[in-house]
Design a protein around this motif. Structure first.
Motif, PDB file in Angstrom:
ATOM      1  N   ALA B 241      -1.904 -18.215   1.473  1.00 20.01           N
ATOM      2  CA  ALA B 241      -1.835 -16.971   0.703  1.00 20.01           C
ATOM      3  C   ALA B 241      -2.888 -16.942  -0.396  1.00 20.01           C
ATOM      4  CB  ALA B 241      -0.437 -16.809   0.100  1.00 20.01           C
ATOM      5  N   GLN B 242      -3.067 -18.068  -1.053  1.00 16.38           N
ATOM      6  CA  GLN B 242      -3.997 -18.082  -2.185  1.00 16.38           C
ATOM      7  C   GLN B 242      -5.443 -17.847  -1.762  1.00 16.38           C
ATOM      8  OE1 GLN B 242      -3.674 -21.595  -4.623  1.00 16.38           O
ATOM      9  NE2 GLN B 242      -3.803 -20.350  -6.491  1.00 16.38           N
ATOM     10  N   ALA B 243      -5.738 -18.103  -0.482  1.00 17.20           N
ATOM     11  CA  ALA B 243      -7.119 -17.950  -0.022  1.00 17.20           C
ATOM     12  C   ALA B 243      -7.430 -16.527   0.438  1.00 17.20           C
ATOM     13  CB  ALA B 243      -7.384 -18.932   1.119  1.00 17.20           C
ATOM     14  N   VAL B 244      -6.405 -15.710   0.655  1.00 20.25           N
ATOM     15  CA  VAL B 244      -6.654 -14.356   1.180  1.00 20.25           C
ATOM     16  C   VAL B 244      -7.489 -13.562   0.170  1.00 20.25           C
ATOM     17  CG1 VAL B 244      -5.551 -12.180   1.844  1.00 20.25           C
ATOM     18  CG2 VAL B 244      -4.548 -14.363   2.574  1.00 20.25           C
ATOM     19  N   PRO B 245      -8.645 -13.043   0.579  1.00 17.66           N
ATOM     20  CA  PRO B 245      -9.546 -12.386  -0.374  1.00 17.66           C
ATOM     21  C   PRO B 245      -9.044 -11.000  -0.789  1.00 17.66           C
ATOM     22  CG  PRO B 245     -10.464 -12.277   1.838  1.00 17.66           C
ATOM     23  CD  PRO B 245      -9.225 -13.106   1.943  1.00 17.66           C
ATOM     24  N   ILE B 246      -8.894 -10.811  -2.075  1.00 17.64           N
ATOM     25  CA  ILE B 246      -8.362  -9.560  -2.627  1.00 17.64           C
ATOM     26  C   ILE B 246      -9.337  -9.067  -3.689  1.00 17.64           C
ATOM     27  CG2 ILE B 246      -6.452  -8.587  -3.986  1.00 17.64           C
ATOM     28  CD1 ILE B 246      -4.602 -10.578  -2.573  1.00 17.64           C
ATOM     29  N   SER B 247      -9.670  -7.787  -3.621  1.00 20.09           N
ATOM     30  CA  SER B 247     -10.651  -7.236  -4.569  1.00 20.09           C
ATOM     31  C   SER B 247     -10.047  -7.107  -5.963  1.00 20.09           C
ATOM     32  CB  SER B 247     -11.124  -5.859  -4.096  1.00 20.09           C
ATOM     33  OG  SER B 247     -10.059  -4.929  -4.195  1.00 20.09           O
ATOM     34  N   ASP B 248     -10.910  -7.121  -6.972  1.00 21.16           N
ATOM     35  CA  ASP B 248     -10.446  -6.885  -8.344  1.00 21.16           C
ATOM     36  C   ASP B 248      -9.799  -5.508  -8.451  1.00 21.16           C
ATOM     37  OD1 ASP B 248     -11.429  -9.343  -9.001  1.00 21.16           O
ATOM     38  OD2 ASP B 248     -13.313  -8.571  -9.834  1.00 21.16           O
ATOM     39  N   ALA B 249     -10.373  -4.529  -7.744  1.00 20.00           N
ATOM     40  CA  ALA B 249      -9.835  -3.164  -7.809  1.00 20.00           C
ATOM     41  C   ALA B 249      -8.380  -3.143  -7.323  1.00 20.00           C
ATOM     42  CB  ALA B 249     -10.686  -2.227  -6.953  1.00 20.00           C
ATOM     43  N   LEU B 250      -8.123  -3.833  -6.219  1.00 18.45           N
ATOM     44  CA  LEU B 250      -6.760  -3.862  -5.688  1.00 18.45           C
ATOM     45  C   LEU B 250      -5.827  -4.626  -6.628  1.00 18.45           C
ATOM     46  CD1 LEU B 250      -4.569  -3.454  -3.580  1.00 18.45           C
ATOM     47  CD2 LEU B 250      -5.527  -5.352  -2.267  1.00 18.45           C
ATOM     48  N   ARG B 251      -6.319  -5.763  -7.122  1.00 17.18           N
ATOM     49  CA  ARG B 251      -5.472  -6.585  -7.991  1.00 17.18           C
ATOM     50  C   ARG B 251      -5.082  -5.833  -9.264  1.00 17.18           C
ATOM     51  NH1 ARG B 251      -4.676 -11.849  -6.572  1.00 17.18           N
ATOM     52  NH2 ARG B 251      -6.593 -12.492  -5.546  1.00 17.18           N
ATOM     53  N   SER B 252      -6.034  -5.067  -9.797  1.00 19.70           N
ATOM     54  CA  SER B 252      -5.686  -4.374 -11.045  1.00 19.70           C
ATOM     55  C   SER B 252      -4.865  -3.116 -10.763  1.00 19.70           C
ATOM     56  CB  SER B 252      -6.941  -4.068 -11.870  1.00 19.70           C
ATOM     57  OG  SER B 252      -7.663  -3.033 -11.281  1.00 19.70           O
ATOM     58  N   ALA B 253      -5.043  -2.503  -9.569  1.00 16.06           N
ATOM     59  CA  ALA B 253      -4.276  -1.285  -9.261  1.00 16.06           C
ATOM     60  C   ALA B 253      -2.823  -1.622  -8.916  1.00 16.06           C
ATOM     61  CB  ALA B 253      -4.940  -0.532  -8.107  1.00 16.06           C
ATOM     62  N   TYR B 254      -2.626  -2.681  -8.139  1.00 20.21           N
ATOM     63  CA  TYR B 254      -1.279  -3.019  -7.679  1.00 20.21           C
ATOM     64  C   TYR B 254      -1.048  -4.520  -7.831  1.00 20.21           C
ATOM     65  CZ  TYR B 254      -1.569   1.644  -5.640  1.00 20.21           C
ATOM     66  OH  TYR B 254      -1.719   2.984  -5.467  1.00 20.21           O
ATOM     67  N   PRO B 255      -0.973  -5.023  -9.070  1.00 19.19           N
ATOM     68  CA  PRO B 255      -0.887  -6.477  -9.278  1.00 19.19           C
ATOM     69  C   PRO B 255       0.298  -7.116  -8.557  1.00 19.19           C
ATOM     70  CG  PRO B 255      -0.451  -5.260 -11.327  1.00 19.19           C
ATOM     71  CD  PRO B 255      -0.974  -4.280 -10.346  1.00 19.19           C
ATOM     72  N   ASP B 256       1.409  -6.432  -8.488  1.00 15.63           N
ATOM     73  CA  ASP B 256       2.599  -7.044  -7.895  1.00 15.63           C
ATOM     74  C   ASP B 256       2.632  -6.951  -6.373  1.00 15.63           C
ATOM     75  OD1 ASP B 256       3.432  -7.559 -10.440  1.00 15.63           O
ATOM     76  OD2 ASP B 256       4.633  -5.705 -10.586  1.00 15.63           O
ATOM     77  N   ASP B 257       1.773  -6.093  -5.834  1.00 11.33           N
ATOM     78  CA  ASP B 257       1.879  -5.807  -4.399  1.00 11.33           C
ATOM     79  C   ASP B 257       0.584  -6.121  -3.652  1.00 11.33           C
ATOM     80  OD1 ASP B 257       3.782  -5.061  -2.605  1.00 11.33           O
ATOM     81  OD2 ASP B 257       3.216  -2.933  -2.593  1.00 11.33           O
ATOM     82  N   ALA B 258      -0.393  -6.688  -4.393  1.00 15.94           N
ATOM     83  CA  ALA B 258      -1.720  -6.867  -3.801  1.00 15.94           C
ATOM     84  C   ALA B 258      -1.667  -7.775  -2.576  1.00 15.94           C
ATOM     85  CB  ALA B 258      -2.678  -7.431  -4.849  1.00 15.94           C
ATOM     86  N   LEU B 259      -0.924  -8.870  -2.649  1.00 16.92           N
ATOM     87  CA  LEU B 259      -0.891  -9.805  -1.524  1.00 16.92           C
ATOM     88  C   LEU B 259      -0.269  -9.161  -0.285  1.00 16.92           C
ATOM     89  CD1 LEU B 259      -1.436 -12.678  -0.457  1.00 16.92           C
ATOM     90  CD2 LEU B 259       0.906 -13.267  -1.151  1.00 16.92           C
ATOM     91  N   ARG B 260       0.818  -8.418  -0.487  1.00 17.32           N
ATOM     92  CA  ARG B 260       1.456  -7.775   0.653  1.00 17.32           C
ATOM     93  C   ARG B 260       0.519  -6.753   1.303  1.00 17.32           C
ATOM     94  NH1 ARG B 260       4.483  -3.565   2.491  1.00 17.32           N
ATOM     95  NH2 ARG B 260       4.175  -2.332   0.611  1.00 17.32           N
ATOM     96  N   LEU B 261      -0.151  -5.947   0.473  1.00 18.70           N
ATOM     97  CA  LEU B 261      -1.092  -4.962   1.021  1.00 18.70           C
ATOM     98  C   LEU B 261      -2.223  -5.660   1.775  1.00 18.70           C
ATOM     99  CD1 LEU B 261      -1.228  -2.471  -1.992  1.00 18.70           C
ATOM    100  CD2 LEU B 261      -0.361  -1.964   0.304  1.00 18.70           C
ATOM    101  N   ALA B 262      -2.705  -6.783   1.213  1.00 17.17           N
ATOM    102  CA  ALA B 262      -3.820  -7.491   1.856  1.00 17.17           C
ATOM    103  C   ALA B 262      -3.407  -8.114   3.185  1.00 17.17           C
ATOM    104  CB  ALA B 262      -4.356  -8.568   0.915  1.00 17.17           C
TER     105      ALA B 262
END
Lengths: 332, 332
Positions: B241-262
């Motif tokens: 999970a920690q390696a899945v690449p997530i954009s800053d835009a996504l992380r700041s828009a949906y901090p609690d849900d970014a991993l699930r969306l990714a």
């Protein structure tokens, strides 16, 4: 302005113009014929696509196996109309989620029957959710090649003086639709022509091999489809009404309307061949498919098919042929 | 039993079984990969088809040019996921007759932009009447060939010990859809990822040339799409999970849900590559596309992708990925 104002053919013209003239060297025929054709090494490949929409292209209650058969058969007919051989199909189903799975089993039975009959392999596809059921088929095939040239039946290859011939008889499919609307059973011969068209693959192949270079299949109606040849070949077609082949079944079912159904009905998936008498007769003989000569291509003031009575006077019907976006003769 | 009971993938399996094992000698890959592949002389051709339905695959009010772009881009992504090059497209429009012609002009603008960007020629198609708008594209292309063998990225070619890498960042497209639903404008970066995906054609090509032999594009969601590789390769995937690449835009828009969306969002049209580290790094370098290593393929009890946290415990989300016939996350 909406789509119903300009109709299917107006829309295709508009969109084609929109796409611009970009054309790679190996594209032999693009938008405007029964199929696209391109060179691939020593081979010439053809590809076409056709969709059946519930309530538009078939009535509610049509057996699903017949829908499956026809979905592929209409595409095989386009390949036949190029003088080519079909090979691989991609099938997209758009399905409402409440569709019974058994209906789709039935659809696939018919698809498989048609694929087996015409040597097609279903190699892929897509399934999507939609409000209205439809089945879209893309069919890819191969043209015959002589030397390094493809043997193709093109819409734009007619010459003034060429004869016009048509296979089988016309109007049965349209009459069958009328019967179905009236509640006829599936065992009626006219209904059979509507539900299970048999594309003229052998005739198309033999015509291409014999050197015929112009043809089209009858999907929209004889006069409209010959009209496409007129437009693409910049010629006029004179069609003798008395020569148009009409089955006894059609004549006895709709004596007063048989000629109109035969000339404008569509969906017969017979082939129109345009060329010299000898070549067309050779193709008919080697394929074992009867053809009837119904007229000729001439230079003329307008690029369309004119239907003439015995005295050479034009017969005109109200609405000629089928336009998906304007007409309402078919479907629900 | 209806279609919603078995879902898209259950339906495809059922229908594939129905078609039987018939397979001509020159068919390399049939139903079950991102595209069908067959041999044609010395060439290997690929074909895929994908459909966008209004209200299912895009929201009402989506700019028509974006619909046109995406209709072709999703198909280009399937070709990229085979490591192949696109060539010719057939486009079928299913249109309600009251559709303004200007909408279709817009659609074609986007289609043309995408065709130009990826070297595609629109060579044909069909226009039919329907109650609900949809656009179906079939895209035909060519695989790279080395000697007499095609260089393909197949779903079924993963080996135990292979690493799993993914291009770009994940989850932006799903987040963009959520934003659009909330009324966001078109200039939002997340919305842009939803409306105008950029398939990874160069990365797919370079991966095939470098000798990578397994890949898929992310259309349904990372875990589900890697799951297809698991099924076809008879292996399990372990994704960190920690390696899945997530954009800053996504992380700041949906901090609690970014991993699930990714991991489950889908529609990113990034590429998953599976193989040796050296080969994948070479493909990334020569295409100029950043990739992130996120896990590995292992022998295991079940054929699916498991998402693991830092302590090696599995993270499970409620609904993993997108099934057109079951889910309702997308669309209207």
């Amino acid at each position: 302005m909406d789509v119903s104002d300009i109709g299917e053919f107006g829309l295709i013209k508009r969109l084609t113009a929109f796409l611009g003239p970009r054309k790679p060297d190996n594209l032999v025929l693009g938008i405007g014929d029964d199929a696209a054709v391109w060179r691939e090494g020593d081979a010439y490949l053809v590809a076409t696509t056709d969709t059946l929409v519930a309530g538009v292209h078939f009535l509610a209650g049509t057996p699903w196996a017949d829908v499956g058969w026809k979905a592929l058969a209409t595409n095989v007919s386009d390949i036949a109309a190029m003088g080519a051989e079909p090979a691989f199909a991609l099938v997209t189903l758009s399905v409402p989620p409440e569709t019974p799975v058994e209906d789709l089993d039935g659809l696939y039975t018919g698809l498989r029957e048609c694929a087996t009959a015409y040597g097609v392999t279903i190699a892929g596809g897509d399934v999507v959710r939609a409000n209205q059921f439809s089945v879209a088929v893309t069919l890819i095939g191969r043209a015959r090649v002589a030397g390094s040239q493809p043997l193709l039946l093109r819409r734009g290859a007619a010459l003034a003086g060429d004869l016009i011939a048509v296979s089988g008889t016309l109007g049965n499919a349209a009459a069958g639709l009328r019967r179905l609307r009236g509640g006829a059973g599936q065992d009626d011969a006219l209904v059979g022509a509507q539900l299970r068209p048999h594309p003229r693959l052998a005739l198309g192949r033999e015509a291409a091999l014999a050197g015929v270079s112009c043809g089209i299949d009858i999907s929209d109606g004889l006069l409209q489809d010959v009209g496409h040849i007129c437009e693409m070949s910049c010629l006029m077609a004179l069609v003798k009404a008395q020569a148009v082949p009409i089955s006894d079944a059609l004549r006895s079912a709709y004596p007063d309307d048989a000629l109109r159904l035969a000339c404008t009905g569509g969906e017969d998936y017979e082939l129109v061949l345009v060329g010299g008498r000898d070549l067309i007769e050779r193709a008919a003989a080697s394929s074992g498919v009867a053809v009837t000569f119904i007229g000729e291509m001439v230079d003329g003031p307008d690029r369309r098919a004119r239907l003439l009575n015995d005295s050479g006077k034009e017969i005109e019907f109200g609405a000629e042929g089928w336009d998906h976006l304007r007409a309402s003769e078919r479907g629900a």
